[in-house]
Design a protein around this motif. Structure first.
Motif, PDB file in Angstrom:
ATOM      1  N   PHE A  60       0.830  -1.201   0.000  1.00 44.43           N
ATOM      2  CA  PHE A  60       0.000   0.000   0.000  1.00 44.43           C
ATOM      3  C   PHE A  60       0.863   1.249   0.000  1.00 44.43           C
ATOM      4  CE2 PHE A  60      -2.655  -3.265   1.880  1.00 44.43           C
ATOM      5  CZ  PHE A  60      -3.846  -3.070   1.213  1.00 44.43           C
ATOM      6  N   TYR A  76      -7.720   3.064  -3.091  1.00 45.78           N
ATOM      7  CA  TYR A  76      -7.863   1.636  -3.349  1.00 45.78           C
ATOM      8  C   TYR A  76      -9.321   1.216  -3.223  1.00 45.78           C
ATOM      9  CZ  TYR A  76      -2.812   1.323  -2.709  1.00 45.78           C
ATOM     10  OH  TYR A  76      -1.468   1.491  -2.829  1.00 45.78           O
ATOM     11  N   ALA A 127      -7.391  -5.851  -1.947  1.00 48.59           N
ATOM     12  CA  ALA A 127      -7.384  -4.420  -2.276  1.00 48.59           C
ATOM     13  C   ALA A 127      -6.815  -4.269  -3.681  1.00 48.59           C
ATOM     14  CB  ALA A 127      -6.556  -3.637  -1.280  1.00 48.59           C
ATOM     15  N   GLU A 128      -7.434  -3.400  -4.432  1.00 49.78           N
ATOM     16  CA  GLU A 128      -6.978  -3.117  -5.797  1.00 49.78           C
ATOM     17  C   GLU A 128      -6.864  -1.614  -5.950  1.00 49.78           C
ATOM     18  OE1 GLU A 128     -10.290  -4.739  -7.881  1.00 49.78           O
ATOM     19  OE2 GLU A 128      -9.507  -6.773  -7.852  1.00 49.78           O
ATOM     20  N   LEU A 129      -5.883  -1.180  -6.699  1.00 48.09           N
ATOM     21  CA  LEU A 129      -5.760   0.239  -6.979  1.00 48.09           C
ATOM     22  C   LEU A 129      -7.042   0.703  -7.653  1.00 48.09           C
ATOM     23  CD1 LEU A 129      -3.668   2.478  -6.653  1.00 48.09           C
ATOM     24  CD2 LEU A 129      -2.881   1.964  -8.951  1.00 48.09           C
TER      25      LEU A 129
END
Length: 64
Positions: free
Chosen positions: A2, A8, A55-57
């Motif tokens: 992160f 995110y 979590a994804e950008l």
């Protein structure tokens, strides 16, 4: 990993269901992250918790 200041899509299990929303990472002290969305109070998320899915950008960052 992160990055502070990046947005995110955080996927969590809450109430037995998986959901996600956009959050900005405020601080990182792995495995804990502090996140903010400007609507609800800041949250601390333990990324090793079974409630944390992924979590994804956020697409909002990809356009920059």
């Amino acid at each position: 990993m992160f990055e502070v200041g990046k947005r995110y899509e955080i996927h969590l299990i809450e109430g037995g269901n998986e959901g996600y929303s956009d959050w900005v990472v405020v601080s990182v002290d792995m495995p804990l992250i502090k996140i903010r969305n400007g609507i609800t109070p800041d949250r601390i998320v333990n990324t090793t918790s079974p409630m944390f899915v992924r979590a994804e950008l956020s697409p909002h960052n990809r356009q920059q």
